[in-house]
Scaffold this motif. Structure first.
Motif, PDB file in Angstrom:
ATOM      1  N   PRO A   2       0.825  -1.213   0.000  1.00  0.00           N
ATOM      2  CA  PRO A   2       0.000   0.000   0.000  1.00  0.00           C
ATOM      3  C   PRO A   2       0.854   1.256   0.000  1.00  0.00           C
ATOM      4  CG  PRO A   2      -0.811  -1.597   1.605  1.00  0.00           C
ATOM      5  CD  PRO A   2       0.498  -2.110   1.114  1.00  0.00           C
ATOM      6  N   ALA A   3       0.370   2.297  -0.697  1.00  0.00           N
ATOM      7  CA  ALA A   3       1.140   3.538  -0.819  1.00  0.00           C
ATOM      8  C   ALA A   3       1.447   4.160   0.533  1.00  0.00           C
ATOM      9  CB  ALA A   3       0.380   4.528  -1.703  1.00  0.00           C
ATOM     10  N   ASN A   4       0.474   4.101   1.470  1.00  0.00           N
ATOM     11  CA  ASN A   4       0.698   4.768   2.755  1.00  0.00           C
ATOM     12  C   ASN A   4       1.817   4.129   3.560  1.00  0.00           C
ATOM     13  OD1 ASN A   4      -0.691   2.445   3.394  1.00  0.00           O
ATOM     14  ND2 ASN A   4      -2.045   3.430   4.889  1.00  0.00           N
ATOM     15  N   LYS A   5       2.161   2.877   3.253  1.00  0.00           N
ATOM     16  CA  LYS A   5       3.269   2.226   3.938  1.00  0.00           C
ATOM     17  C   LYS A   5       4.614   2.779   3.482  1.00  0.00           C
ATOM     18  CE  LYS A   5       0.765  -0.682   6.333  1.00  0.00           C
ATOM     19  NZ  LYS A   5       0.689  -0.579   7.809  1.00  0.00           N
ATOM     20  N   ARG A   6       4.593   3.496   2.347  1.00  0.00           N
ATOM     21  CA  ARG A   6       5.829   4.085   1.843  1.00  0.00           C
ATOM     22  C   ARG A   6       5.939   5.573   2.178  1.00  0.00           C
ATOM     23  NH1 ARG A   6       5.154   1.231  -4.006  1.00  0.00           N
ATOM     24  NH2 ARG A   6       2.967   1.550  -3.385  1.00  0.00           N
ATOM     25  N   ASN A   7       4.938   6.133   2.860  1.00  0.00           N
ATOM     26  CA  ASN A   7       5.078   7.500   3.367  1.00  0.00           C
ATOM     27  C   ASN A   7       6.241   7.540   4.353  1.00  0.00           C
ATOM     28  OD1 ASN A   7       2.741   7.943   1.927  1.00  0.00           O
ATOM     29  ND2 ASN A   7       1.407   8.067   3.735  1.00  0.00           N
ATOM     30  N   ILE A   8       6.861   8.702   4.473  1.00  0.00           N
ATOM     31  CA  ILE A   8       8.024   8.777   5.370  1.00  0.00           C
ATOM     32  C   ILE A   8       8.097  10.161   6.005  1.00  0.00           C
ATOM     33  CG2 ILE A   8       9.636   9.501   3.542  1.00  0.00           C
ATOM     34  CD1 ILE A   8      11.732   7.654   4.979  1.00  0.00           C
ATOM     35  N   SER A   9       8.551  10.183   7.253  1.00  0.00           N
ATOM     36  CA  SER A   9       8.733  11.441   7.980  1.00  0.00           C
ATOM     37  C   SER A   9      10.137  11.490   8.561  1.00  0.00           C
ATOM     38  CB  SER A   9       7.693  11.573   9.098  1.00  0.00           C
ATOM     39  OG  SER A   9       7.726  10.444   9.960  1.00  0.00           O
ATOM     40  N   PHE A  10      10.672  12.709   8.633  1.00  0.00           N
ATOM     41  CA  PHE A  10      12.015  12.944   9.157  1.00  0.00           C
ATOM     42  C   PHE A  10      11.933  14.003  10.253  1.00  0.00           C
ATOM     43  CE2 PHE A  10      12.339  11.891   4.663  1.00  0.00           C
ATOM     44  CZ  PHE A  10      13.315  10.896   4.628  1.00  0.00           C
ATOM     45  N   ALA A  11      12.890  13.971  11.165  1.00  0.00           N
ATOM     46  CA  ALA A  11      12.948  14.989  12.213  1.00  0.00           C
ATOM     47  C   ALA A  11      14.398  15.266  12.574  1.00  0.00           C
ATOM     48  CB  ALA A  11      12.178  14.537  13.455  1.00  0.00           C
ATOM     49  N   THR A  12      14.628  16.447  13.128  1.00  0.00           N
ATOM     50  CA  THR A  12      15.944  16.784  13.665  1.00  0.00           C
ATOM     51  C   THR A  12      15.765  17.292  15.087  1.00  0.00           C
ATOM     52  OG1 THR A  12      17.938  18.144  13.389  1.00  0.00           O
ATOM     53  CG2 THR A  12      15.862  19.067  12.568  1.00  0.00           C
ATOM     54  N   PHE A  13      16.681  16.867  15.974  1.00  0.00           N
ATOM     55  CA  PHE A  13      16.498  17.068  17.413  1.00  0.00           C
ATOM     56  C   PHE A  13      17.861  17.355  18.037  1.00  0.00           C
ATOM     57  CE2 PHE A  13      13.804  15.158  21.115  1.00  0.00           C
ATOM     58  CZ  PHE A  13      14.362  16.032  22.022  1.00  0.00           C
ATOM     59  N   ASN A  14      18.078  18.605  18.440  1.00  0.00           N
ATOM     60  CA  ASN A  14      19.279  18.959  19.192  1.00  0.00           C
ATOM     61  C   ASN A  14      19.026  18.639  20.666  1.00  0.00           C
ATOM     62  OD1 ASN A  14      21.152  20.591  20.841  1.00  0.00           O
ATOM     63  ND2 ASN A  14      21.815  21.440  18.889  1.00  0.00           N
ATOM     64  N   LEU A  15      19.817  17.736  21.224  1.00  0.00           N
ATOM     65  CA  LEU A  15      19.585  17.201  22.566  1.00  0.00           C
ATOM     66  C   LEU A  15      20.105  18.092  23.686  1.00  0.00           C
ATOM     67  CD1 LEU A  15      20.599  13.554  21.677  1.00  0.00           C
ATOM     68  CD2 LEU A  15      18.276  14.308  22.233  1.00  0.00           C
ATOM     69  N   TYR A  16      20.822  19.166  23.346  1.00  0.00           N
ATOM     70  CA  TYR A  16      21.337  20.103  24.343  1.00  0.00           C
ATOM     71  C   TYR A  16      22.189  19.366  25.384  1.00  0.00           C
ATOM     72  CZ  TYR A  16      21.147  24.459  27.137  1.00  0.00           C
ATOM     73  OH  TYR A  16      21.448  25.626  27.816  1.00  0.00           O
ATOM     74  N   ASN A  17      23.246  18.724  24.908  1.00  0.00           N
ATOM     75  CA  ASN A  17      24.199  18.038  25.781  1.00  0.00           C
ATOM     76  C   ASN A  17      23.560  16.898  26.584  1.00  0.00           C
ATOM     77  OD1 ASN A  17      26.617  19.555  25.205  1.00  0.00           O
ATOM     78  ND2 ASN A  17      25.698  21.252  26.325  1.00  0.00           N
ATOM     79  N   LEU A  18      23.222  15.839  25.878  1.00  0.00           N
ATOM     80  CA  LEU A  18      22.690  14.654  26.555  1.00  0.00           C
ATOM     81  C   LEU A  18      23.861  13.778  26.978  1.00  0.00           C
ATOM     82  CD1 LEU A  18      20.427  12.857  27.539  1.00  0.00           C
ATOM     83  CD2 LEU A  18      20.264  11.887  25.233  1.00  0.00           C
ATOM     84  N   GLN A  19      24.084  13.714  28.281  1.00  0.00           N
ATOM     85  CA  GLN A  19      25.182  12.943  28.855  1.00  0.00           C
ATOM     86  C   GLN A  19      24.674  12.175  30.083  1.00  0.00           C
ATOM     87  OE1 GLN A  19      27.713  11.216  28.888  1.00  0.00           O
ATOM     88  NE2 GLN A  19      29.571  12.475  29.108  1.00  0.00           N
ATOM     89  N   LEU A  20      25.341  11.089  30.388  1.00  0.00           N
ATOM     90  CA  LEU A  20      24.996  10.300  31.564  1.00  0.00           C
ATOM     91  C   LEU A  20      25.259  11.104  32.843  1.00  0.00           C
ATOM     92  CD1 LEU A  20      26.628   6.914  30.493  1.00  0.00           C
ATOM     93  CD2 LEU A  20      24.189   7.493  30.441  1.00  0.00           C
ATOM     94  N   VAL A 361      12.160  19.835  14.688  1.00  0.00           N
ATOM     95  CA  VAL A 361      11.522  19.983  13.386  1.00  0.00           C
ATOM     96  C   VAL A 361      11.112  18.615  12.868  1.00  0.00           C
ATOM     97  CG1 VAL A 361      11.833  20.713  10.987  1.00  0.00           C
ATOM     98  CG2 VAL A 361      12.865  22.044  12.847  1.00  0.00           C
ATOM     99  N   ARG A 362       9.895  18.530  12.351  1.00  0.00           N
ATOM    100  CA  ARG A 362       9.408  17.297  11.729  1.00  0.00           C
ATOM    101  C   ARG A 362       8.876  17.632  10.341  1.00  0.00           C
ATOM    102  NH1 ARG A 362       4.433  14.542  10.971  1.00  0.00           N
ATOM    103  NH2 ARG A 362       4.569  12.264  11.168  1.00  0.00           N
ATOM    104  N   ILE A 363       9.297  16.862   9.343  1.00  0.00           N
ATOM    105  CA  ILE A 363       8.837  17.058   7.981  1.00  0.00           C
ATOM    106  C   ILE A 363       8.391  15.709   7.432  1.00  0.00           C
ATOM    107  CG2 ILE A 363      11.188  16.804   7.041  1.00  0.00           C
ATOM    108  CD1 ILE A 363      10.415  18.890   4.898  1.00  0.00           C
ATOM    109  N   TRP A 364       7.208  15.678   6.769  1.00  0.00           N
ATOM    110  CA  TRP A 364       6.745  14.383   6.283  1.00  0.00           C
ATOM    111  C   TRP A 364       6.259  14.465   4.849  1.00  0.00           C
ATOM    112  CZ3 TRP A 364       1.757  12.408   5.127  1.00  0.00           C
ATOM    113  CH2 TRP A 364       0.670  13.228   5.448  1.00  0.00           C
ATOM    114  N   PHE A 365       6.364  13.305   4.188  1.00  0.00           N
ATOM    115  CA  PHE A 365       6.114  13.198   2.764  1.00  0.00           C
ATOM    116  C   PHE A 365       5.208  11.999   2.470  1.00  0.00           C
ATOM    117  CE2 PHE A 365      10.170  15.225   3.416  1.00  0.00           C
ATOM    118  CZ  PHE A 365      10.161  16.288   2.518  1.00  0.00           C
ATOM    119  N   GLN A 366       4.382  12.167   1.462  1.00  0.00           N
ATOM    120  CA  GLN A 366       3.476  11.098   1.040  1.00  0.00           C
ATOM    121  C   GLN A 366       3.989  10.478  -0.254  1.00  0.00           C
ATOM    122  OE1 GLN A 366      -0.495  12.491   0.246  1.00  0.00           O
ATOM    123  NE2 GLN A 366      -1.377  10.438   0.335  1.00  0.00           N
ATOM    124  N   TRP A 367       3.965   9.162  -0.289  1.00  0.00           N
ATOM    125  CA  TRP A 367       4.413   8.445  -1.486  1.00  0.00           C
ATOM    126  C   TRP A 367       3.497   8.819  -2.661  1.00  0.00           C
ATOM    127  CZ3 TRP A 367       8.488   5.859  -3.202  1.00  0.00           C
ATOM    128  CH2 TRP A 367       8.360   5.023  -4.306  1.00  0.00           C
TER     129      TRP A 367
END
Length: 371
Positions: A2-20, A361-367
């Motif tokens: 199905p076409a919707n199974k080929r839809n895809i989304s991307f995101a970028t996330f700055n973690l602001y110094n993620l450390q243990l 930021v999140r960006i998504w695309f439809q097949w």
């Protein structure tokens, strides 16, 4: 499939110094207490769930265990696979990627050294079309067609000796785990974090020089800008080599530390032409161009909330998604159609260390293949 199974989304996330917790970060920064770490993990987990993206590029990660703990807290550790700049531990902040099933990671490449094709050097001109250093006898001289005024009246000499990225970009090849048809090609995802605008500290020799020290901030900012621009050019060359004469979908995700119309973004994008008039044929093809996601969204909507960072009361988008022609609506080679770009930025103005000083930021695309 199905076409919707080929839809895809991307995101970028700055973690602001993620450390243990109780682990060192920058020399003058205090390690997180367990309480601070737990609060940070909880907030990141909530944002991962809100983003709901198939591919997420992360910046400012100190330890893989911390990122994977955040996915466990979100209840998503079994849904994603991860890519890092190297096996084992690393020093400093780094980029990383998470990819949700059925999409799969089938290749990971770290880019640390600048490509051989990068040369940031300009020699002085002393005659029309000639260089200061005479060529070898068998070397052709190529006139400068733009030089209409004979000898140059300005010294154009420059040489930049930077030869590696301050923070390694990560190239991740993403494929569809259930796709039996070659109609869903591998996607090249570049996770990146270019040099920041913060002033680079001067070395002791310059800092102790009474003629230089009063100008520390200006010189440090210039050093940062030069490095960020050089990194953009280096990544552009890598993108050229990846994209030229191929139909591989490509996307650059991350904290580029410069705005939508900056020279840095112009270098990275290659400045393809957008189609703004329906009857135009602009944007039909762009072999190595990348389209800025925020521009795609602005052409779709007049919203006034497009920013991912605030510094000295200036809000701008410095966290970007740049996509190839396979994701551009008007391209003859379109595979996915742009649907929406979302900005999660309510926390930016008053972010704590538990949160992030960047919006996500999140960006998504439809097949929707062209034709």
């Amino acid at each position: 499939m199905p076409a919707n199974k080929r839809n895809i989304s991307f995101a970028t996330f700055n973690l602001y110094n993620l450390q243990l917790p109780d682990q060192p970060m920058y020399p003058k920064s205090r390690p997180y207490t367990q309480e601070q770490y737990d609060a940070k993990i909880g907030w990141i987990a909530s944002m991962i769930k809100r983003l709901d993206a198939d591919v997420i590029a992360f910046q400012e990660l100190w330890d893989r265990q911390a990122l994977e703990t955040a996915f466990e807290a979100a209840g998503l550790s079994e849904s994603y696979s991860f890519a890092y700049i190297m096996e084992g531990a690393w020093d400093g902040i780094a980029v990383a990627a998470a990819v949700r099933k059925p999409w799969e990671i089938t290749g990971v490449k770290r880019h640390k050294a600048f490509p051989q094709g990068l040369r940031l050097k300009k020699r002085e001109r002393t005659m029309k079309g000639l260089r200061a250093d005479p060529p070898e006898a068998d070397e052709d001289i190529v006139p400068d067609e733009n030089d209409e005024f004979g000898p140059s009246h300005e010294d154009e000499r420059i040489e930049v000796s930077i030869n590696e990225f301050s923070r390694s970009p990560l190239q991740v090849t993403v494929t569809h785990g259930t796709a039996k048809s070659p109609s869903v090609p591998p996607i090249q995802v570049f996770c990146t974090h270019l040099k920041s605008k913060l002033s680079t500290p001067l070395d002791n020799e310059e800092y102790r020089n009474p003629a230089i020290r009063p100008h520390t901030n200006a010189l440090g900012a210039a050093l940062s800008a030069i490095r960020r621009t050089a990194e953009a050019a280096a990544l552009r060359i890598i993108l050229n080599d990846t994209m030229r004469d191929t139909d591989d979908p490509t996307i650059v995700l991350g904290d580029i530390n410069d705005g939508q119309f900056s020279n840095v973004v112009s270098i990275l994008s290659g400045q393809p032409t957008f189609r703004v008039i329906a009857a135009s044929r602009s944007g039909g093809r762009s072999d190595v161009g990348l389209y800025t996601g925020v521009t795609l969204q602005q052409l779709r909507s007049l919203g006034d909330v497009y920013y991912t960072h605030e510094f000295k009361n200036v809000r701008e988008v410095i966290d970007h998604a740049l996509v190839s022609e396979q994701f551009y609506d008007h391209s003859e080679k379109r595979l996915w159609a742009f649907r929406e770009m979302q900005f999660f930025n309510d926390h930016v103005a008053h972010a704590s260390h538990a949160e992030s000083d960047h919006g996500q930021v999140r960006i998504w695309f439809q097949w929707a293949p062209a034709g």
